[in-house]
Design an enzyme around this catalytic site. Structure first.
Site, PDB file in Angstrom:
ATOM      1  N   ASP A  86     -44.832 -58.077   0.666  1.00 60.93           N
ATOM      2  CA  ASP A  86     -45.578 -57.581   1.825  1.00 60.93           C
ATOM      3  C   ASP A  86     -44.666 -57.333   3.031  1.00 60.93           C
ATOM      4  O   ASP A  86     -43.753 -58.119   3.306  1.00 60.93           O
ATOM      5  CB  ASP A  86     -46.656 -58.583   2.224  1.00 60.93           C
ATOM      6  CG  ASP A  86     -47.758 -58.724   1.186  1.00 60.93           C
ATOM      7  OD1 ASP A  86     -47.480 -58.514  -0.006  1.00 60.93           O
ATOM      8  OD2 ASP A  86     -48.882 -59.067   1.575  1.00 60.93           O
ATOM      9  N   HIS A  88     -46.363 -55.638   6.187  1.00 58.21           N
ATOM     10  CA  HIS A  88     -47.378 -55.836   7.229  1.00 58.21           C
ATOM     11  C   HIS A  88     -46.927 -55.407   8.625  1.00 58.21           C
ATOM     12  O   HIS A  88     -47.095 -56.139   9.605  1.00 58.21           O
ATOM     13  CB  HIS A  88     -47.855 -57.283   7.234  1.00 58.21           C
ATOM     14  CG  HIS A  88     -48.840 -57.594   6.154  1.00 58.21           C
ATOM     15  ND1 HIS A  88     -50.051 -56.948   6.061  1.00 58.21           N
ATOM     16  CD2 HIS A  88     -48.780 -58.457   5.105  1.00 58.21           C
ATOM     17  CE1 HIS A  88     -50.711 -57.414   5.004  1.00 58.21           C
ATOM     18  NE2 HIS A  88     -49.958 -58.324   4.398  1.00 58.21           N
ATOM     19  N   ASP A 114     -48.989 -53.529   0.822  1.00 56.06           N
ATOM     20  CA  ASP A 114     -49.272 -54.146   2.123  1.00 56.06           C
ATOM     21  C   ASP A 114     -48.186 -53.810   3.143  1.00 56.06           C
ATOM     22  O   ASP A 114     -47.456 -54.676   3.634  1.00 56.06           O
ATOM     23  CB  ASP A 114     -49.457 -55.651   1.983  1.00 56.06           C
ATOM     24  CG  ASP A 114     -50.846 -56.028   1.482  1.00 56.06           C
ATOM     25  OD1 ASP A 114     -51.553 -55.125   0.993  1.00 56.06           O
ATOM     26  OD2 ASP A 114     -51.215 -57.206   1.568  1.00 56.06           O
ATOM     27  N   ASP A 117     -51.118 -53.210   8.797  1.00 58.51           N
ATOM     28  CA  ASP A 117     -52.013 -54.253   9.311  1.00 58.51           C
ATOM     29  C   ASP A 117     -51.242 -55.492   9.776  1.00 58.51           C
ATOM     30  O   ASP A 117     -50.187 -55.821   9.247  1.00 58.51           O
ATOM     31  CB  ASP A 117     -53.073 -54.659   8.282  1.00 58.51           C
ATOM     32  CG  ASP A 117     -54.061 -53.548   7.987  1.00 58.51           C
ATOM     33  OD1 ASP A 117     -54.234 -52.666   8.851  1.00 58.51           O
ATOM     34  OD2 ASP A 117     -54.655 -53.549   6.895  1.00 58.51           O
ATOM     35  N   ARG A 118     -51.811 -56.136  10.774  1.00 57.55           N
ATOM     36  CA  ARG A 118     -51.375 -57.420  11.333  1.00 57.55           C
ATOM     37  C   ARG A 118     -50.135 -57.317  12.208  1.00 57.55           C
ATOM     38  O   ARG A 118     -50.088 -57.910  13.272  1.00 57.55           O
ATOM     39  CB  ARG A 118     -51.179 -58.466  10.232  1.00 57.55           C
ATOM     40  CG  ARG A 118     -52.438 -58.701   9.375  1.00 57.55           C
ATOM     41  CD  ARG A 118     -52.329 -60.008   8.617  1.00 57.55           C
ATOM     42  NE  ARG A 118     -53.414 -60.201   7.662  1.00 57.55           N
ATOM     43  CZ  ARG A 118     -54.609 -60.700   7.959  1.00 57.55           C
ATOM     44  NH1 ARG A 118     -54.888 -61.050   9.193  1.00 57.55           N
ATOM     45  NH2 ARG A 118     -55.524 -60.862   7.027  1.00 57.55           N
ATOM     46  N   ASN A 146     -53.758 -54.245  -1.380  1.00 53.33           N
ATOM     47  CA  ASN A 146     -55.151 -54.283  -0.947  1.00 53.33           C
ATOM     48  C   ASN A 146     -55.329 -53.786   0.486  1.00 53.33           C
ATOM     49  O   ASN A 146     -56.422 -53.375   0.880  1.00 53.33           O
ATOM     50  CB  ASN A 146     -55.726 -55.691  -1.085  1.00 53.33           C
ATOM     51  CG  ASN A 146     -55.031 -56.707  -0.203  1.00 53.33           C
ATOM     52  OD1 ASN A 146     -53.811 -56.893  -0.284  1.00 53.33           O
ATOM     53  ND2 ASN A 146     -55.779 -57.386   0.659  1.00 53.33           N
ATOM     54  N   HIS A 147     -54.255 -53.770   1.298  1.00 52.83           N
ATOM     55  CA  HIS A 147     -54.359 -53.233   2.655  1.00 52.83           C
ATOM     56  C   HIS A 147     -54.193 -51.717   2.681  1.00 52.83           C
ATOM     57  O   HIS A 147     -54.463 -51.110   3.727  1.00 52.83           O
ATOM     58  CB  HIS A 147     -53.332 -53.902   3.569  1.00 52.83           C
ATOM     59  CG  HIS A 147     -53.754 -55.267   4.014  1.00 52.83           C
ATOM     60  ND1 HIS A 147     -54.279 -55.537   5.258  1.00 52.83           N
ATOM     61  CD2 HIS A 147     -53.749 -56.453   3.357  1.00 52.83           C
ATOM     62  CE1 HIS A 147     -54.570 -56.813   5.363  1.00 52.83           C
ATOM     63  NE2 HIS A 147     -54.253 -57.393   4.221  1.00 52.83           N
ATOM     64  N   HIS A 196     -49.243 -55.609  -6.959  1.00 56.72           N
ATOM     65  CA  HIS A 196     -49.458 -56.290  -5.681  1.00 56.72           C
ATOM     66  C   HIS A 196     -50.152 -57.638  -5.855  1.00 56.72           C
ATOM     67  O   HIS A 196     -49.687 -58.655  -5.353  1.00 56.72           O
ATOM     68  CB  HIS A 196     -50.278 -55.423  -4.725  1.00 56.72           C
ATOM     69  CG  HIS A 196     -50.552 -56.126  -3.433  1.00 56.72           C
ATOM     70  ND1 HIS A 196     -49.578 -56.340  -2.488  1.00 56.72           N
ATOM     71  CD2 HIS A 196     -51.684 -56.705  -2.942  1.00 56.72           C
ATOM     72  CE1 HIS A 196     -50.082 -57.014  -1.478  1.00 56.72           C
ATOM     73  NE2 HIS A 196     -51.366 -57.239  -1.718  1.00 56.72           N
ATOM     74  N   ARG A 244     -61.309 -65.282  -2.110  1.00 59.40           N
ATOM     75  CA  ARG A 244     -61.161 -64.125  -1.224  1.00 59.40           C
ATOM     76  C   ARG A 244     -62.395 -63.233  -1.246  1.00 59.40           C
ATOM     77  O   ARG A 244     -62.582 -62.403  -0.352  1.00 59.40           O
ATOM     78  CB  ARG A 244     -59.954 -63.281  -1.653  1.00 59.40           C
ATOM     79  CG  ARG A 244     -58.593 -63.933  -1.513  1.00 59.40           C
ATOM     80  CD  ARG A 244     -57.535 -62.953  -1.998  1.00 59.40           C
ATOM     81  NE  ARG A 244     -56.191 -63.477  -2.078  1.00 59.40           N
ATOM     82  CZ  ARG A 244     -55.259 -63.352  -1.129  1.00 59.40           C
ATOM     83  NH1 ARG A 244     -55.571 -62.742   0.005  1.00 59.40           N
ATOM     84  NH2 ARG A 244     -54.046 -63.830  -1.302  1.00 59.40           N
ATOM     85  N   HIS A 271     -48.733 -60.546  -2.130  1.00 59.53           N
ATOM     86  CA  HIS A 271     -50.133 -60.801  -1.789  1.00 59.53           C
ATOM     87  C   HIS A 271     -50.405 -62.178  -1.177  1.00 59.53           C
ATOM     88  O   HIS A 271     -51.402 -62.338  -0.479  1.00 59.53           O
ATOM     89  CB  HIS A 271     -50.987 -60.598  -3.049  1.00 59.53           C
ATOM     90  CG  HIS A 271     -52.468 -60.519  -2.817  1.00 59.53           C
ATOM     91  ND1 HIS A 271     -53.028 -59.790  -1.796  1.00 59.53           N
ATOM     92  CD2 HIS A 271     -53.521 -61.067  -3.493  1.00 59.53           C
ATOM     93  CE1 HIS A 271     -54.350 -59.894  -1.856  1.00 59.53           C
ATOM     94  NE2 HIS A 271     -54.665 -60.658  -2.869  1.00 59.53           N
TER      95      HIS A 271
END
Length: 339
Positions: A86, A88, A114, A117-118, A146-147, A196, A244, A271
């Site tokens: 990831d 991010h 990923d 995001d964040r 998943n992002h 992922h 989750r 992940h």
């Protein structure tokens, strides 16, 4: 609504123009819809943690969507390879990652999802990786996480990042079309399976993964969802519900059966944050690579990349986050980009 254009209709042509004598990497020129675009000029701009003007970013997304839509679900990669977890949106740490990993000309990079995001710089990080795919075709592979979905990236920062910088959601929508086209797994030397999240009870073989319909928004359940959401757990042996709310928790027996049935030596995934950056689960045939150091700028973890040599040797490279004094922290409200 008109149907999406195919790769053949878009006519994406990569042309390496002649650089000065002795240059190993001449400028990369992309010909698309009758126009030429200099990937190196885009990279020069984005490498300074800047984003592209809207028309150029939408063109970049259209080029990539046309180029990768016909790729297989599982990208075939040969070693030497560098496996990345990831990111991010941590742009400055991504730059350190490439310094640690070396040039894509020497080792194929497999990013396991990923990218957004964040972090502070989702848009800039994603744009840089998109451009690296064009600059080094076949040597920088991006998988879907998943992002890289509309539902998650709308909720956790990427949508807002695009909206603040472009004042509308058109660029976010264009990026989501690229997300739909990304491969969902990679296979290194036919022995190392990269994904992922994890496994699916509906996908027991690599052939079943290859046959999956991927060019869609990831649904809230089902095999495509499982690949980007599932997690391994040492305390279980089979399949369990995932807290989750998507995908599964799977145990050693499940992973071992998948490895044996598909003649693999390793399942590599990301992940899940691991403080030490890298962690083996179930012995040495499943591992977690995490590549966002000091995740969310507060977790205090180190990060890693996993380098695979042609003889199968695995080398874990650990790195730490860039110091705050060496990164630009954006103001709370980013200035709109009107160019």
């Amino acid at each position: 609504m008109s149907p999406p254009a195919t790769v053949a209709e878009e006519q994406v042509v990569v042309m390496d123009s002649q650089g000065p004598e002795g240059d190993s990497l001449p400028p990369t020129i992309i010909k698309f819809r009758g126009k030429e675009f200099n990937v190196d000029k885009w990279l020069d701009q984005v490498s300074l943690c800047r984003y592209l003007p809207e028309d150029e970013m939408r063109t970049l997304c259209a080029i990539l969507t046309a180029k990768i839509s016909m790729y297989p679900n599982i990208a075939a990669v040969s070693s030497p390879a560098t496996i990345v977890g990831d990111i991010h949106g941590q742009f400055y740490d991504l730059m350190v990652l490439f310094e640690k990993g070396g040039s894509p000309t020497d080792s194929t990079y497999v990013f396991m999802g990923d990218y957004v995001d964040r972090g502070y710089y989702s848009l800039e990080s994603l744009t840089y990786l998109f451009l690296m795919m064009l600059k080094f075709p076949g040597k920088v592979v991006l998988l879907r996480g998943n992002h890289e979905t509309r539902r998650v990236s709308h909720q956790y920062g990427f949508y807002e990042d695009c909206h603040k910088k472009y004042c509308h959601n058109a660029v976010w929508k264009a990026c989501c079309e690229v997300f739909d086209a990304l491969p969902i797994a990679a296979l290194i030397d036919e022995k190392i399976f990269c994904v992922h999240g994890g496994l699916s009870p509906n996908l027991p073989t690599l052939d079943s993964v290859m046959c999956l319909q991927r060019n869609i928004e990831v649904p809230p359940n089902g095999p495509l969802c499982d690949l980007v959401w599932s997690d391994p757990e040492e305390s279980v042996s089979q399949w369990c519900m995932n807290p989750r709310g998507a995908g599964w928790v799977f145990g050693r027996d499940v992973a071992e059966q998948f490895v044996r049935k598909n003649n693999l030596t390793l399942i590599c995934r990301s992940h899940q944050l691991v403080q030490e950056g890298f962690k083996y689960i179930f012995g040495n045939f499943l591992c977690n690579v995490w590549s966002a150091p000091n995740y969310c700028y507060r977790c205090g973890n180190v990060a890693s990349i996993l380098k695979i040599a042609p003889d199968g040797t695995r080398d874990v490279v650990i790195f730490s986050a860039v110091e705050n004094d060496d990164r630009r922290i954006p103001e709370r409200n980013a200035a709109p980009y009107f160019l």
